[in-house]
Design a protein around this motif. Sequence first.
Motif, PDB file in Angstrom:
ATOM      1  N   SER A  43       0.868  -1.144   0.392  1.00  0.00           N
ATOM      2  CA  SER A  43       0.387   0.590   0.237  1.00  0.00           C
ATOM      3  C   SER A  43       0.855   0.629   0.091  1.00  0.00           C
ATOM      4  CB  SER A  43      -0.874  -0.316   1.175  1.00  0.00           C
ATOM      5  OG  SER A  43      -0.516   0.340   2.448  1.00  0.00           O
ATOM      6  N   PHE A  46       1.946   1.532  -3.173  1.00  0.00           N
ATOM      7  CA  PHE A  46       0.661   2.125  -4.408  1.00  0.00           C
ATOM      8  C   PHE A  46       0.500   3.540  -4.256  1.00  0.00           C
ATOM      9  CE2 PHE A  46      -0.452  -2.397  -5.240  1.00  0.00           C
ATOM     10  CZ  PHE A  46      -1.361  -2.341  -6.617  1.00  0.00           C
ATOM     11  N   ALA A  47       0.712   3.888  -2.332  1.00  0.00           N
ATOM     12  CA  ALA A  47       0.077   5.445  -2.611  1.00  0.00           C
ATOM     13  C   ALA A  47       1.290   6.491  -3.244  1.00  0.00           C
ATOM     14  CB  ALA A  47       0.796   5.687  -1.262  1.00  0.00           C
ATOM     15  N   LEU A  50       0.866   6.676  -7.251  1.00  0.00           N
ATOM     16  CA  LEU A  50      -0.140   7.529  -7.467  1.00  0.00           C
ATOM     17  C   LEU A  50      -0.021   8.674  -7.090  1.00  0.00           C
ATOM     18  CD1 LEU A  50      -2.690   4.936  -6.370  1.00  0.00           C
ATOM     19  CD2 LEU A  50      -2.430   5.491  -8.419  1.00  0.00           C
ATOM     20  N   ILE A  51       0.712   9.247  -6.380  1.00  0.00           N
ATOM     21  CA  ILE A  51       0.990  10.692  -6.016  1.00  0.00           C
ATOM     22  C   ILE A  51       2.237  10.850  -7.209  1.00  0.00           C
ATOM     23  CG2 ILE A  51       2.442  12.177  -5.190  1.00  0.00           C
ATOM     24  CD1 ILE A  51      -0.581  11.543  -4.382  1.00  0.00           C
TER      25      ILE A  51
ATOM     26  N   MET B  94      -3.793   3.984   4.283  1.00  0.00           N
ATOM     27  CA  MET B  94      -2.032   4.503   4.280  1.00  0.00           C
ATOM     28  C   MET B  94      -2.506   5.633   2.443  1.00  0.00           C
ATOM     29  SD  MET B  94       0.933   4.865   3.802  1.00  0.00           S
ATOM     30  CE  MET B  94       1.373   4.511   5.247  1.00  0.00           C
ATOM     31  N   VAL B  95      -2.621   4.428   1.255  1.00  0.00           N
ATOM     32  CA  VAL B  95      -3.234   4.874  -0.091  1.00  0.00           C
ATOM     33  C   VAL B  95      -4.467   6.530   0.071  1.00  0.00           C
ATOM     34  CG1 VAL B  95      -4.907   4.303  -2.300  1.00  0.00           C
ATOM     35  CG2 VAL B  95      -2.612   2.771  -1.323  1.00  0.00           C
ATOM     36  N   THR B  98      -2.542   9.139   1.658  1.00  0.00           N
ATOM     37  CA  THR B  98      -1.520  10.095   0.939  1.00  0.00           C
ATOM     38  C   THR B  98      -2.591  10.280  -0.208  1.00  0.00           C
ATOM     39  OG1 THR B  98      -0.642   7.947   1.560  1.00  0.00           O
ATOM     40  CG2 THR B  98       0.179   9.362  -0.460  1.00  0.00           C
ATOM     41  N   LEU B  99      -3.377  10.118  -1.295  1.00  0.00           N
ATOM     42  CA  LEU B  99      -4.051  10.685  -2.038  1.00  0.00           C
ATOM     43  C   LEU B  99      -5.026  12.182  -2.110  1.00  0.00           C
ATOM     44  CD1 LEU B  99      -5.332   7.681  -3.848  1.00  0.00           C
ATOM     45  CD2 LEU B  99      -3.483   9.108  -4.527  1.00  0.00           C
ATOM     46  N   MET B 102      -2.426  14.846  -0.599  1.00  0.00           N
ATOM     47  CA  MET B 102      -1.030  15.662  -0.866  1.00  0.00           C
ATOM     48  C   MET B 102      -2.144  15.736  -2.882  1.00  0.00           C
ATOM     49  SD  MET B 102       1.575  14.831  -0.549  1.00  0.00           S
ATOM     50  CE  MET B 102       2.519  15.160  -2.330  1.00  0.00           C
TER      51      MET B 102
END
Lengths: 208, 106
Positions: A43, A46-47, A50-51, B94-95, B98-99, B102
């Motif tokens: 994860s 992946f994060a 994606l950023i 987390m994913v 973060t998105l 950001m």
Amino acid sequence: MAASSLSDSDKRKNMPLEYTTEEGDLRIVGFWIFMASDLVLFSTLFATYLILQGSIGNGPSAKDLFEIGPVMAETIVLLVSSFTCGLGTLELRRHNTKGLIFWFVVTLILGLIFLGLEINEFYVYSVQEGAPIHLSAFLSGFYILLGTHGAHVTLGIFWVICIVIQLAQRGVTPVTARKAFMAGLYWHFLDVVWIFIYTAVYLTGMVI
Amino acid sequence: MIKEYKNTAVKPEPKGFPWKQVVGLFLSLALTFLALWVALGLSLPVPITLTVIVGLAIIQALIQLFMFMHFTEGTDPSHQMMGIAFGLFVAFAMVAGTLWIMAFML
């Protein structure tokens, strides 16, 4: 659980071979905890990916780089290998050592084909297309996410080879059954991670 | 040394066609191609496309978990279920976190 009047050791007597010893039972739970932690590792990657997906600098974008043909080939090979691995676990439950070894060897061959396709994809991108890992943040994130998955598959191949050797020597015992079952879980887990790579990296890259 | 022995107390799985595995394979392949068609074949707005393909991926992951990975087995499967649920929670935080954070930076 409180609802059951049977003790754990009574329950184990009626369970598949890999659960029949307390040690095997506990190690399988421990392996699930490992997979949960590996999920967290992926994860974070992946994060990060994606950023950084849009940070292409002077390099190509995901849309420029990705081709659907090789990606579908990798996806189908890995899905089918997860299926053959599931058939291996079924033969394990039937205590059929030969069937188990046969399906594990098929799974190994498919795993090697997948790795070959992925290495070829990396070669095409980084050498022929001129898009190596250091060219942009997008490419760094891409190669590290897919490379970590590929490293897991490579490790899985060596692990399954060792288990096939043990199965050939000892047959299906509570210990080899536990090892074969856990390797099967690991293989299915890698397929789950690939499903998300297919979706979040390739399909998303071609849509955005 | 680990003691190894042949155990004959456990009933082997019945012979026969492995329906569960075959159905799992075809569902996985169908969902994979459905996601491909939604992403590249249809020209839906990008947010809808992304929502649909992520939804399809989650369904496919659940198929692997329940049809291939024997998720509900064990003397006390709630142990591994709690472990995986917590792993999924941290991975989601987390994913998505973060998105979300950001999105204010970029």
